[in-house]
Enzyme design. Structure first.
Site, short mmCIF file in Angstrom:
data_model
loop_
_atom_site.label_atom_id
_atom_site.label_comp_id
_atom_site.label_asym_id
_atom_site.label_seq_id
_atom_site.Cartn_x
_atom_site.Cartn_y
_atom_site.Cartn_z
N GLY A 11 15.09 26.19 2.05
CA GLY A 11 15.20 27.43 1.28
C GLY A 11 15.16 28.65 2.18
O GLY A 11 14.08 29.14 2.53
N SER A 131 1.29 35.42 0.71
CA SER A 131 1.42 36.83 0.32
C SER A 131 1.74 37.70 1.53
O SER A 131 1.29 37.43 2.64
CB SER A 131 0.13 37.34 -0.32
OG SER A 131 0.29 38.71 -0.63
N GLY A 132 2.49 38.75 1.27
CA GLY A 132 2.78 39.71 2.33
C GLY A 132 4.22 40.18 2.32
O GLY A 132 4.64 40.95 3.18
N GLY A 133 4.99 39.66 1.35
CA GLY A 133 6.38 40.09 1.26
C GLY A 133 7.17 39.65 2.49
O GLY A 133 6.73 38.79 3.26
N LYS A 185 -3.61 32.59 -5.42
CA LYS A 185 -2.47 33.50 -5.23
C LYS A 185 -2.10 34.19 -6.54
O LYS A 185 -1.73 35.37 -6.56
CB LYS A 185 -1.27 32.72 -4.65
CG LYS A 185 0.02 33.55 -4.56
CD LYS A 185 -0.15 34.75 -3.62
CE LYS A 185 1.11 35.48 -3.25
NZ LYS A 185 1.94 36.07 -4.24
N HIS A 188 -4.54 36.86 -7.03
CA HIS A 188 -4.17 37.91 -6.07
C HIS A 188 -3.11 38.81 -6.71
O HIS A 188 -3.19 40.04 -6.65
CB HIS A 188 -3.65 37.29 -4.78
CG HIS A 188 -2.92 38.25 -3.88
ND1 HIS A 188 -1.62 38.66 -4.13
CD2 HIS A 188 -3.30 38.91 -2.76
CE1 HIS A 188 -1.25 39.53 -3.20
NE2 HIS A 188 -2.24 39.68 -2.36
N ASN A 189 -2.12 38.18 -7.30
CA ASN A 189 -1.04 38.96 -7.89
C ASN A 189 -1.49 39.76 -9.11
O ASN A 189 -1.03 40.88 -9.34
CB ASN A 189 0.15 38.06 -8.24
CG ASN A 189 0.96 37.72 -7.01
OD1 ASN A 189 0.45 37.74 -5.88
ND2 ASN A 189 2.23 37.40 -7.18
N GLU A 192 -3.05 42.63 -7.71
CA GLU A 192 -1.94 43.46 -7.18
C GLU A 192 -1.35 44.32 -8.32
O GLU A 192 -1.11 45.53 -8.14
CB GLU A 192 -0.89 42.53 -6.59
CG GLU A 192 0.40 43.17 -6.12
CD GLU A 192 1.43 42.10 -5.68
OE1 GLU A 192 1.11 41.32 -4.77
OE2 GLU A 192 2.54 42.07 -6.25
N LYS A 263 7.83 38.83 -12.30
CA LYS A 263 8.29 37.44 -12.19
C LYS A 263 7.38 36.43 -12.87
O LYS A 263 7.73 35.27 -12.99
CB LYS A 263 8.44 37.07 -10.70
CG LYS A 263 9.51 37.87 -9.99
CD LYS A 263 9.99 37.15 -8.75
CE LYS A 263 10.86 38.06 -7.90
NZ LYS A 263 10.06 39.09 -7.19
C1 6PG Z 1 2.99 38.97 -2.42
C2 6PG Z 1 3.69 39.42 -3.66
C3 6PG Z 1 4.90 38.58 -3.88
C4 6PG Z 1 5.88 39.20 -4.83
C5 6PG Z 1 5.40 39.24 -6.20
C6 6PG Z 1 6.19 40.21 -7.02
O1 6PG Z 1 1.81 38.68 -2.53
O2 6PG Z 1 3.62 38.92 -1.38
O3 6PG Z 1 2.85 39.32 -4.76
O4 6PG Z 1 4.46 37.31 -4.22
O5 6PG Z 1 6.19 40.48 -4.42
O6 6PG Z 1 5.54 37.97 -6.72
O7 6PG Z 1 5.87 39.90 -8.28
P1 6PG Z 1 6.48 40.64 -9.49
O8 6PG Z 1 7.97 40.49 -9.39
O9 6PG Z 1 5.91 39.92 -10.66
O10 6PG Z 1 6.06 42.06 -9.38
#
Ligand code: 6PG
Length: 498
Positions: A11, A131-133, A185, A188-189, A192, A263
């Site tokens: 992927g 996590s961290g984009g 995680k 965490h979100n 976030e 998401k």
């Molecule tokens: C992270 C982010 C990553 C992503 C989110 C966005 O920790 O790096 O959380 O996982 O940016 O899933 O989520 P949404 O599309 O739901 O805002």
């Protein structure tokens, strides 16, 4: 002789590609595969000198053949069905003892199911929250693993190497079995979402209540990034607010539609909180605010229907700005307290024994919610192992005592101005209710007993009682009219399940 890969990755979307480059850069030969060949080619072209450690596999069989057994293969495909499909295709090619690592944002319940199914097939599975984009994946994410100790030990070296570092400490840990990493995680979100929403609410008050420009708000956020709010999200908020559209020179944020997607992880975090009966209202409000943002057309109708309805844009800028920093801090602490409470509840429910201090530690760098506050949270959980909630840990009691009056002022300013602050208001209400030793559920108990004979606990006697509800008694079932203890009293804390 062709090199053998230490690990494989399937992927090559942005996250997968960056993770692969990060692994290669840390000295580990990696085999990569992508369903569409074009992505594989583009990736290989972008790898530069790191290409020497990257083996391009044209098929899944080639990928498997390129990895040294027992194999470890990272899946970085879209969460959901795509993971099951990928596992189905991969499984026949693998040998007993091979390990699959799902590094997507999977629902932890799927991870538990997949771990069981693969275990029965003699394969190992790690659910890895990442996590961290994009930048984190490339230069150091925060990694939250769930799986057996033996599976984790096999890839610990690679994961530690690629993870972000906080004072030299890798932001990576095995948090528990199967779904534990993906659960953490998910929360965490959820946090976030709350963090971002509260920042957006303060931005809204500055923009619509105090008439500040994007540039002026950016300046404020930049200043706050030198104080107790110092964090990645505050830092990037200042950066995005000061960015101008190259053509029109208008602040880009003024050109972006006020409708945000999601998401699913934020939603899952509040679903799980509700399933366990743990209040996570600041997070819930943030998820709901995201959903409300999507109702753009409806909101336009409502705006036309209600007009200004007394909304005022007369917030006094200097005094608002002076209170907003601590208000945001109080809201943020409450959201974190809620998030950690959900994690603690899941730990007990699933028998995961989740290490709260370690979770806070691996969130100090690499992840989206990274902040100095997490270092304080890690120390607080370390020092107060038995504390039921962050809000009663002395270090946080001190912070909240200072910050809550300002949160009250900001929420009250917002209410007075007709401006929405759903997450900050939810955090404040949660805090006020949490610190009430006598709340109002005595009335709820009475109401439930009145209409449904559910019984109630008394402050002065043990057991379950029913009320002498006067005239209404005639409409109550005979069983409900029995006054006196009928069974033992439920626990004094946590959701009371009947
Ligand atoms: C992270 C982010 C990553 C992503 C989110 C966005 O920790 O790096 O959380 O996982 O940016 O899933 O989520 P949404 O599309 O739901 O805002």
């Amino acid at each position: 002789m062709a090199i053998e890969a230490d690990i494989g990755l399937i992927g090559l979307g942005v996250m997968g590609a960056n993770l692969a480059l990060n692994i290669a850069e840390n000295g580990y030969p990696i085999a990569v595969f992508n369903r569409t060949a074009e992505k594989l080619r583009v990736f290989a072209d972008s790898a530069g000198p790191l290409g020497e450690r990257i083996i391009r596999a044209g098929t899944l069989a080639e990928l498997v053949a390129a990895i040294r057994p027992p194999r470890a293969i990272i899946l970085m495909v879209q969460a959901g069905e795509a993971v099951d499909q990928q596992l189905e295709q991969l499984q026949p090619l693998l040998a007993p003892g091979d390990l699959i690592i799902d590094a997507g944002n999977a629902n932890f319940r799927d991870t538990i199911r997949r771990a069981r199914a693969l275990d029965e097939a003699g394969l190992s599975f790690l659910g890895l929250g990442v996590s961290g984009g994009e930048e984190g994946a490339r230069y150091g994410p925060s990694l939250m693993a769930g799986g057996t100790e033996a599976s984790y030990a096999r890839v610990e070296g690679i994961l530690d190497a690629i993870a972000a570092k906080y004072n030299g400490e890798a932001c990576c840990a095995r948090l528990g079995p199967d779904g534990a990493g993906h659960f953490v995680k998910t929360i965490h979100n959820g946090i976030e979402y709350a963090d971002m929403q509260m920042i957006a609410e303060i931005y809204g008050l500055m923009r619509d209540g105090a008439g500040m420009s994007a540039g002026e708000i950016a300046t404020q956020f930049r200043r706050w990034n030198d104080g107790p709010l110092r964090s990645y999200l505050i830092e990037i908020t200042a950066k995005v607010l000061e960015t101008r559209d190259p053509g029109s020179e208008t602040p880009v944020t003024d050109l972006i539609l006020d409708r945000a997607g999601q998401k699913g992880t934020g939603r899952w975090s509040v679903i799980e909180a509700q399933v366990m009966g743990v209040p996570a209202t600041a997070i819930e409000a943030a998820v709901a605010a995201r959903s409300l943002s999507a109702l753009k057309t409806e909101r336009e109708f409502a705006a036309a229907a209600y007009g200004s309805l007394g909304s005022s844009s007369a917030l006094e800028r200097a005094s608002f700005v002076a209170t907003a920093e601590m208000a945001l801090l109080a809201g943020k602490v409450t959201a974190y307290a809620q998030g950690f409470a959900v994690i603690a509840a899941a730990s007990a429910q699933f028998g995961w024994n989740l290490p709260l201090p370690a979770i806070a530690r691996i969130w100090r760098a690499g992840c989206i919610i990274r902040s100095d506050l997490l270092d304080t949270i890690a120390s607080a959980f370390e020092a107060e192992k038995e504390a039921p909630n962050l809000l009663v840990v002395p270090a946080f009691v001190r912070i909240m005592q200072k910050a809550v009056p300002q949160l009250r002022a900001v929420v009250s300013d917002a209410v007075g101005s007709g401006l929405p602050v759903p997450s900050l208001a939810a955090a404040l209400s949660h805090f006020e209710a949490y610190r009430q030793s006598r709340g109002t559920a005595n009335l709820i108990q009475a109401q439930r007993d009145f209409f449904g004979a559910h019984g109630f606990d008394r402050t002065d006697t043990a057991g379950v009682h029913h009320g002498p509800w006067g005239l209404a008694v005639s409409s109550v079932s005979p069983a409900a009219m029995l006054d006196g203890p009928t069974r033992s009293s439920p626990a004094n804390s946590g959701p009371v399940e009947e």
